[in-house]
Design a protein around this motif. Structure first.
Motif, mmCIF file in Angstrom:
data_model
loop_
_atom_site.group_PDB
_atom_site.id
_atom_site.type_symbol
_atom_site.label_atom_id
_atom_site.label_comp_id
_atom_site.label_asym_id
_atom_site.label_seq_id
_atom_site.Cartn_x
_atom_site.Cartn_y
_atom_site.Cartn_z
ATOM 1 N N GLN A 12 0.819 -1.228 0.000
ATOM 2 C CA GLN A 12 0.000 0.000 0.000
ATOM 3 C C GLN A 12 0.849 1.272 0.000
ATOM 4 O O GLN A 12 0.362 2.362 0.278
ATOM 5 N N GLY A 13 2.161 1.101 -0.274
ATOM 6 C CA GLY A 13 3.013 2.285 -0.446
ATOM 7 C C GLY A 13 3.569 2.878 0.829
ATOM 8 O O GLY A 13 4.029 4.027 0.830
ATOM 9 N N ALA A 14 3.570 2.095 1.915
ATOM 10 C CA ALA A 14 4.165 2.603 3.160
ATOM 11 C C ALA A 14 5.674 2.387 3.129
ATOM 12 O O ALA A 14 6.177 1.530 2.407
ATOM 13 N N ARG A 15 6.381 3.187 3.937
ATOM 14 C CA ARG A 15 7.813 2.975 4.145
ATOM 15 C C ARG A 15 7.974 2.317 5.520
ATOM 16 O O ARG A 15 7.320 2.761 6.477
ATOM 17 N N LEU A 16 8.786 1.270 5.563
ATOM 18 C CA LEU A 16 8.772 0.430 6.761
ATOM 19 C C LEU A 16 10.130 0.312 7.446
ATOM 20 O O LEU A 16 11.166 0.243 6.787
#
Ligand SMILES: NC(=O)c1ccc[n+]([C@@H]2O[C@H](COP(=O)([O-])OP(=O)(O)OC[C@H]3O[C@@H](n4cnc5c(N)ncnc54)[C@H](OP(=O)(O)O)[C@@H]3O)[C@@H](O)[C@H]2O)c1
Length: 266
Positions: free
Chosen positions: A29-33
């Motif tokens: 979903q395009g998150a940075r982790l």
């Protein structure tokens, strides 16, 4: 743009089970982790499986090593310069009667499943305050709402999470800081493999209920929906008996006691 697009999300317990499934779903979903747990090789495996692994970084941490949790928070913050959402998920379960469970096990489960969450929260909270917002996501358990035989240490730690994070939610409600506590039922992961017996050795078996639990990927979908909706608390699972147990505990706790006492091994 969804709730998670471009958000920086720190997930503990990301090397396996629910944490791994959350990492994969959030990366998609395009998150940075920022992924954390003890095993760097397993975290690297999860990182590689994520959509756009360049947006996924690893900070190893042992939640039992309380001395380093402040430095680990700084390390996690430095990765992308800030954190939007902290997912407290890493943990161990336990299986054993109170009479057979050592104090070492009682304390170890409390350290990993409760005190490490409190400590990381204390270190991250000033950052959320300064930024004017943030979201704590706490993976508790149905055992955080009820107590059944063989789970004293685990249920105690999970119940404690509800007390702590309910208080925090009220304290920071007007500071744009959210707290979502998730109470999963049986989810198909390695949780019972790693659960501690009374003498501290791992159970090392999957167990019928976990083997038939909700797949971790489906649990992640339910968790992320509840978090994006800003829910205070949400049950996640597929088992209507678990939902019923939560309801019975609220409206007729004595009845639930009669039911759960039948689970004491003969
Ligand atoms: N599965 C279920 O049915 C269920 C139900 C309710 C709640 N939960 C909760 O969901 C969370 C995730 O569990 P899971 O089911 O996904 O189990 P899991 O597959 O065994 O994953 C547990 C995770 O916690 C990490 N961890 C354990 N001890 C740690 C430590 N000392 N320091 C740092 N990380 C540690 C493990 O990573 P490393 O080994 O790499 O450190 C692993 O990534 C737990 O809080 C659990 O209580 C699970």
């Amino acid at each position: 743009m969804g709730y998670y697009t471009n958000k920086v999300i720190w997930i503990t317990g990301a090397s396996s089970g629910i944490g791994e499934a959350l990492a994969l779903a959030l990366a998609a979903q395009g998150a940075r982790l920022v992924l954390s747990s003890r095993r760097a090789d397993e975290l690297a495996r999860v990182q590689k499986a994520c959509t756009n692994p360049n947006n996924v970084k690893i900070v190893t941490v042992d939640l039992l090593d309380t001395v380093v949790l402040g430095a680990k928070t700084s390390e996690a913050l430095a990765v992308f310069g800030h954190i939007d959402i902290m997912v407290h998920n890493g943990g161990i379960s336990q299986r054993g009667l109170v009479a057979e469970t050592s104090m070492q096990v009682q304390r170890k489960v409390m350290e990993v499943d409760y005190f490490s969450y409190v400590e990381l929260t204390n270190h991250l909270l000033p950052h959320f305050m300064q930024r004017g917002g943030g979201h704590f996501v706490v993976i508790s358990s149905v055992m955080g709402k009820i107590g059944t035989p063989m789970r004293s240490a685990y249920a105690a730690a999970k119940h404690a999470l509800h007390g702590f994070f309910d208080c925090l939610r009220a304290e920071v409600f007007n500071k744009n800081i959210l707290v979502t506590v998730i109470t999963p039922g049986y989810i198909r992961t390695n949780v019972t493999m790693n659960a501690l017996k009374g003498d501290g050795t791992p159970v090392a078996e999957l167990g019928h209920n976990i083997a038939n639990g909700l797949p971790a990927g489906k649990a992640a979908v339910q968790i992320l929906k509840a978090v994006a909706a800003g829910k205070f608390e949400a049950y996640v699972g597929k088992n209507s008996t678990e939902k019923l147990a939560l309801l019975v505990n609220r409206i007729a706790p004595n009845l639930l006691q009669k039911i759960v006492r039948k689970q004491v091994p003969k």
